[in-house]
Design an enzyme around this catalytic site. Structure first.
Site, PDB file in Angstrom:
ATOM      1  N   SER A  61      37.310  41.964  44.803  1.00  0.00           N
ATOM      2  CA  SER A  61      38.496  41.105  44.738  1.00  0.00           C
ATOM      3  C   SER A  61      38.625  40.289  43.454  1.00  0.00           C
ATOM      4  CB  SER A  61      38.494  40.128  45.913  1.00  0.00           C
ATOM      5  OG  SER A  61      39.128  40.713  47.017  1.00  0.00           O
ATOM      6  N   LYS A  64      41.366  41.061  41.124  1.00  0.00           N
ATOM      7  CA  LYS A  64      42.752  40.649  41.396  1.00  0.00           C
ATOM      8  C   LYS A  64      43.268  39.641  40.372  1.00  0.00           C
ATOM      9  CE  LYS A  64      42.189  41.439  46.385  1.00  0.00           C
ATOM     10  NZ  LYS A  64      41.836  40.796  47.660  1.00  0.00           N
ATOM     11  N   TYR A 189      44.539  50.074  42.707  1.00  0.00           N
ATOM     12  CA  TYR A 189      43.850  48.996  43.435  1.00  0.00           C
ATOM     13  C   TYR A 189      42.419  49.398  43.823  1.00  0.00           C
ATOM     14  CZ  TYR A 189      42.575  45.706  47.079  1.00  0.00           C
ATOM     15  OH  TYR A 189      41.887  44.780  47.829  1.00  0.00           O
ATOM     16  N   TYR A 240      39.216  33.042  49.393  1.00  0.00           N
ATOM     17  CA  TYR A 240      39.783  33.486  50.667  1.00  0.00           C
ATOM     18  C   TYR A 240      40.184  32.277  51.520  1.00  0.00           C
ATOM     19  CZ  TYR A 240      36.928  37.488  49.128  1.00  0.00           C
ATOM     20  OH  TYR A 240      36.337  38.472  48.400  1.00  0.00           O
ATOM     21  N   VAL A 258      33.812  40.908  47.646  1.00  0.00           N
ATOM     22  CA  VAL A 258      32.859  41.303  48.687  1.00  0.00           C
ATOM     23  C   VAL A 258      31.655  42.085  48.145  1.00  0.00           C
ATOM     24  CG1 VAL A 258      34.479  41.215  50.636  1.00  0.00           C
ATOM     25  CG2 VAL A 258      34.180  43.357  49.366  1.00  0.00           C
TER      26      VAL A 258
HETATM   27  N1  GLN Z   1      38.183  46.498  47.987  1.00  0.00           N
HETATM   28  C1  GLN Z   1      38.091  45.429  48.937  1.00  0.00           C
HETATM   29  C2  GLN Z   1      39.172  45.585  49.984  1.00  0.00           C
HETATM   30  O1  GLN Z   1      40.239  45.985  49.641  1.00  0.00           O
HETATM   31  C3  GLN Z   1      38.218  44.116  48.216  1.00  0.00           C
HETATM   32  C4  GLN Z   1      38.125  42.966  49.140  1.00  0.00           C
HETATM   33  C5  GLN Z   1      37.410  41.764  48.645  1.00  0.00           C
HETATM   34  O2  GLN Z   1      36.587  41.756  47.730  1.00  0.00           O
HETATM   35  N2  GLN Z   1      37.676  40.693  49.334  1.00  0.00           N
HETATM   36  O3  GLN Z   1      38.979  45.334  51.144  1.00  0.00           O
END
Ligand code: GLN
Length: 304
Positions: A61, A64, A189, A240, A258
Site C-alpha cells: 500500500s 499508493k 495496481y 488505515y 501489508v
Molecule cells: N496489495 C494489497 C491489497 O490490495 C495492498 C494492501 C495493503 O498493503 N494494505 O490488498
C-alpha cells in the site's frame, strides 16, 4: 543516533510476537515474522540504520502515495480529486461497503484500495505496460535506486487472488470513476504493490517528501503543493483505520503496507523507513509502530 536505533530495535523485537504476517496474498507469508529494521536519512545527508533495514519485501500500500503523485502530475489536482475524495473512511483498507452506500459516489480517499485502483487508472500510457513502466521509472527516480523491480511471484499471487479488488475495479468502471480499461488499471495496481523495496528505500521516499518533493540533486520532481497533499493524506489516511490513534501516539505523517513497511516523513528534517512484517489486526507493522512511537518521543518528532 545509531545507538538509539539499535536499542529501539532490540527493545521492540519481542513485539513481533504480538502480530501475524499477512497471508491473504500467496507468498507474503514467507516473510520472517521476527524481522525488524529501521533506517533514517536526514536533511543533512546523514544516514543511520539498525536491524533488518536491507531485507527486501513488497511495498504494497505504500505504493499508493507514489501512484498518487504521478497521477496528479499527469492529470492535475482538480481532475484526480473529482474522481476520489480526501476523507478517511474508518473502514478497513479493502472495504467495499461505502462505494455504493455513500452519497459521495466516489472512493473516500486515494489510500484505500478502491481509491488507489481509480488513481492507477489515471496514470498516462497507451496500455498497462506503459503505464506501469512510467510508474516504476518514477519510483526508481524518487528512491534514487535504478535496481527496483517487481517480485513476479507476489504479483502473480496478487492478480490470481485479488477478486475483491477486481470487483471494486469493475464497480468503479460502472460508475464512470474509471474511464479507461479496468483490467489495465488492476494490472498496474497489482504490479505496483509487488515492487520490492527495503527500509532504506522507504527512508529515501520519506526524505524526498521531507524536502517537499526534491531529490538529493536538488531537482524538484513534484511541486511543494503536491508534496503537501501527500503528507496531509498520510496523516489522515496513511495508517488505515488506525490513522487517528497513530497521529496522537506518533504524530508523524506515515504510510504503511501489508508487506510490513512503513514510510514516515518528518517535514524539513528526515525520512524514516521501517520494516517489520508481523502485522496488527488493522494491517500495520506491530513492532514498527511501537518503534516509531518511541523514536518520536525520544527525538520529539511529532508535527503537532
Ligand atoms: N496489495 C494489497 C491489497 O490490495 C495492498 C494492501 C495493503 O498493503 N494494505 O490488498
Amino acid at each position: 543516533m545509531e545507538d538509539l536505533l539499535r536499542n529501539l530495535v532490540k527493545k521492540n523485537l519481542g513485539k513481533t510476537k504480538l502480530g501475524e504476517v499477512a497471508n491473504y496474498i500467496p507468498e507474503l507469508d514467507k516473510a520472517k515474522k521476527d524481522a525488524l529494521g529501521v533506517y533514517i536519512y536526514n536533511i543533512d545527508q546523514e544516514e543511520f540504520g539498525a536491524g533488518d533495514y536491507d531485507v527486501k519485501f513488497t511495498i504494497q500500500s505504500i505504493s499508493k502515495i507514489l501512484s498518487l503523485m504521478l497521477a496528479i502530475l499527469d492529470n492535475g489536482e482538480e481532475y484526480v480529486f473529482s474522481k476520489v475524495g480526501m476523507e478517511p473512511t474508518g473502514d478497513p483498507f479493502n472495504s467495499i461497503t461505502k462505494l455504493e452506500t455513500s452519497s459521495r459516489k466516489k472512493p473516500y480517499n486515494p489510500l484505500i484500495n478502491a481509491g488507489a485502483i481509480a488513481v492507477s487508472s489515471m496514470i498516462h500510457g497507451r496500455d498497462a505496460r506503459e503505464k506501469f513502466q512510467r510508474l516504476l521509472d518514477f519510483i526508481r527516480k524518487i528512491t534514487e535506486d535504478e535496481t527496483l523491480d517487481v517480485n513476479y511471484k507476489i504479483y502473480c499471487g496478487e492478480s490470481e487472488t485479488g477478486n475483491k479488488n477486481r470487483a471494486m475495479g469493475y464497480f468503479l468502471k460502472s460508475q464512470g470513476i474509471i474511464e479507461g480499461n479496468v483490467e489495465d488499471a488492476l494490472d498496474v495496481y497489482f504490479k505496483q504493490c509487488s515492487i520490492e523495496v527495503t527500509a532504506k528505500n522507504l527512508a529515501k521516499i520519506g526524505l524526498f517528501l521531507a524536502r517537499s518533493g526534491k531529490l538529493s540533486s536538488g531537482e524538484q520532481v513534484i511541486s511543494t503543493r503536491i508534496a503537501t497533499i501527500i503528507k496531509t493524506l498520510m496523516v489522515t489516511c496513511g495508517m488505515y483505520d488506525n490513522s487517528g490513534e497513530f497521529a496522537v501516539r506518533v504524530g508523524i505523517p506515515s504510510k504503511s503496507g501489508v508487506g510490513g513497511g512503513i514510510v514516515s516523513v518528518v517535514p524539513g528534517k528526515m525520512g524514516i523507513g521501517v520494516f517489520g512484517p508481523s502485522l496488527d489486526k488493522k494491517g500495520n507493522s506491530v513492532a514498527g509502530v511501537a518503534l516509531l512511537e518511541e523514536l518520536s518521543k525520544e527525538l520529539n518528532l511529532t508535527i503537532f
